[in-house]
Design a protein around this motif. Sequence first.
Motif, PDB file in Angstrom:
ATOM      1  N   VAL A 179      -5.853  23.177   8.439  1.00 49.22           N
ATOM      2  CA  VAL A 179      -6.885  23.211   7.404  1.00 49.22           C
ATOM      3  C   VAL A 179      -7.746  24.438   7.682  1.00 49.22           C
ATOM      4  O   VAL A 179      -8.409  24.527   8.721  1.00 49.22           O
ATOM      5  N   LEU A 223      -9.170  25.416   2.081  1.00 47.11           N
ATOM      6  CA  LEU A 223     -10.353  24.859   1.430  1.00 47.11           C
ATOM      7  C   LEU A 223     -11.353  25.957   1.066  1.00 47.11           C
ATOM      8  O   LEU A 223     -11.350  27.041   1.652  1.00 47.11           O
ATOM      9  N   GLU A 252      -5.509  15.079  -3.974  1.00 46.64           N
ATOM     10  CA  GLU A 252      -4.294  15.874  -3.741  1.00 46.64           C
ATOM     11  C   GLU A 252      -4.320  16.525  -2.367  1.00 46.64           C
ATOM     12  O   GLU A 252      -3.286  16.614  -1.685  1.00 46.64           O
ATOM     13  N   ALA A 253      -5.496  16.979  -1.930  1.00 42.90           N
ATOM     14  CA  ALA A 253      -5.605  17.561  -0.591  1.00 42.90           C
ATOM     15  C   ALA A 253      -5.355  16.510   0.480  1.00 42.90           C
ATOM     16  O   ALA A 253      -4.669  16.770   1.482  1.00 42.90           O
ATOM     17  N   LEU A 306      -1.593  23.823  -0.033  1.00 41.11           N
ATOM     18  CA  LEU A 306      -2.424  23.585  -1.205  1.00 41.11           C
ATOM     19  C   LEU A 306      -3.665  24.450  -1.120  1.00 41.11           C
ATOM     20  O   LEU A 306      -4.354  24.478  -0.095  1.00 41.11           O
ATOM     21  N   MET A 313     -12.835  18.151  -1.602  1.00 39.47           N
ATOM     22  CA  MET A 313     -11.594  17.701  -0.999  1.00 39.47           C
ATOM     23  C   MET A 313     -10.975  16.620  -1.893  1.00 39.47           C
ATOM     24  O   MET A 313     -11.166  15.426  -1.687  1.00 39.47           O
ATOM     25  N   VAL A 330      -7.324  24.990  -2.620  1.00 36.80           N
ATOM     26  CA  VAL A 330      -8.377  24.303  -3.368  1.00 36.80           C
ATOM     27  C   VAL A 330      -9.378  25.352  -3.837  1.00 36.80           C
ATOM     28  O   VAL A 330     -10.187  25.859  -3.058  1.00 36.80           O
ATOM     29  N   LEU A 362      -3.743  23.523   4.276  1.00 36.33           N
ATOM     30  CA  LEU A 362      -4.746  23.291   3.248  1.00 36.33           C
ATOM     31  C   LEU A 362      -5.774  24.406   3.327  1.00 36.33           C
ATOM     32  O   LEU A 362      -6.401  24.604   4.373  1.00 36.33           O
TER      33      LEU A 362
END
Length: 699
Positions: free
Chosen positions: A413, A537, A397-398, A575, A394, A577, A535
């Motif tokens: 998320v 992840l 930026e996250a 975003l 994480m 990741v 987000l």
Amino acid sequence: MRTTAGFALAPERPVASVRLIGVLPHLDRPFEYAVTAETSAAEAGMRVRVRFSGKDTEGIVLERRDAPTTDRALAPLVRLVSEDVVVPSALMRVCEDVADRCAGTVGDVLRLALPPRHARAEKRDREMAAAERDAAAARASAAEAEAAASADAEIDTDTDTDTDTDTDTEDAPAADAAPTPPRPGDRYPGLAALLTRAGGAEGPVPRASLTLDAGDPWTAVTAGALEDLGPDRGALVIAPDQRDVARLSRVLTERGVDHEVLAGTEGPEKRYRTFRRVLRGATRVVLGNRSAAFAPVRDLALVICYDASDDLLTEPRAPYPHVRTVLQARSTEERCALLFLASSESVPLRALETAGYLRRLEPLPAPVTAVRPRITAMDQYLRDREGASGRSRMPREALRVIREGLTRGPVLVQVPRSGYVPAIACTFCGTRCHCPECSAPLSLTGRSGPLHCRVCGRREDGYRCPECHRTEVRAMVVGSTRTAEELSRAFPSARLQVAGGAHGPLEDADVDPAGIVVATPGAEPAPVGGFAAGLLLDADAMLARAAYDADVEAVRRWRNAIALVRTAEHGGEVLVVGTSTLPAIRDLVAHRSSVFLDRVLADRAELDLPPASRLAEIVGDRDACRRFLENVELPDGTDRFGPVDLDGPGQAGTARAVVRITPSRSRELTTALRSGVAGRSARKERGSLRVRLDPPDVF
């Protein structure tokens, strides 16, 4: 005509051809029975009870005849279950086609198509139908009386005789009507053409696929299509999850579109009452999930399927048809338009487009910021800019995306797995930790808890790696509970909500407008107004799933989550990741690019994987599987792999084989497999056996 003794024949058409439900595969054919005076009302499509193999068996009447086609003595129809035509002739042909495509029996398909009869629901619906007819007749009589009274009334013909009128006075110009706001479906011109031809008796049947932009809610596009459909034409909408059905139902209710929801989650009485309302044409728009694919909609003109690649649309009962197969059969037999909606492109649908079966509907050009959120991947530049934290799970930026998103609304998320730490491995050699008792994966259930098996419940306090004998372990995948725990420390003032897994679903209306939602794929809620930021992840872990279609499935799940985030014009940001150079992640950042899917199709064609080939899986007892492969006459050119003994939990003594053939000869393969299953049933061979066509987990 010979019959057994003890009953009187019907005066007309005394022979009924009946298709039995739930019989053995080698008996999957029509049987003839004598129609008695008590069952003379039986017609094609009605449920009856007959005596078969010493017990009462349910069946569907196919037709009535004047004479039998056999010289054996006919047994009588025991009972007419209901005078409702539950299986119209077109739907019976659909069931036969599905059985042929899936190498199954028509009786098994009928069992999927028909809900269990509920006598009380049938009685109440008959009373309701009678009340509706009486009310309609009363309204018609009142309208006629009012029209007659108006015709007999005197009309006042007095007019104003004053000729001095003000010539300078002019009628005020009519106010300009308020412009109709554009609808999301208006961005797809081909959709209007499809709706215009839907239900047409002549010409080719329109069939299309439509990949929606993230800013176009599928519920709004579907509702607009149903509104544009003529009032005398029926429609069926299939969605994977019951929550998707409920969302569309709310939108249709707000727009005043009459509809019914036919879902498998309802109780038997409510479901059968809804089934009868659909059957008698009380409503022409039906929503549902997998169990509603056979709904007997009157004057069916349009079928819409949302997210056809979702594994929830694969039937887990024999003959294991996919909803896509059922809807294709209905489109062929009932000449109804077929539309597949999705947020991401599908490999099977792209193959149908290439074959000319589906037409791809493209949107009108629009600014990217108006149709999707701003999507960024953690590329090398962002990681180098952050330093060491840029390579953490994480990064900063996250956290920035979450922090700025919370100022505008809720933040989503998405993590691949539920639980705390659902998968762990040896720190030194990377061997995944398995339970020594049942071989299931070990997991952590808390921050300082011991290793725990979720299958047998074994607690492993002194674990040692079987490869290197080390005791240190590390997390392979971090679950939603652990992620929420980490975020609660980073954002103590924000409310954390977890959706999916043991936490259950989170209702759309329960999403905190200034909170963080941690969800697993498919469990994401859809708040009004959308999420302010998203987000994604552990993207690499999602792509590392042990399946040949892991990359395509990951993109589908990601795009479904992105569709819940506001567009860039309204501040939406996502975003990802993960390793930004991977083709699947690059496909998310690119807008309407076909490079990724073209590459997937090219790779599958080179490796002879679906859809470049048609596969069948045979799984069962070791001896049964091997005898089946020895006896079945597969078409020439069929590739056979196995049988291979399975050694997973609960699979002792089980074997699995896979056969492969070119798609153009798939009907030959299904015919051979049906014959093999029927022959095995006729010989009363021992052992269980399952045959599935194109299973999603074949590799």
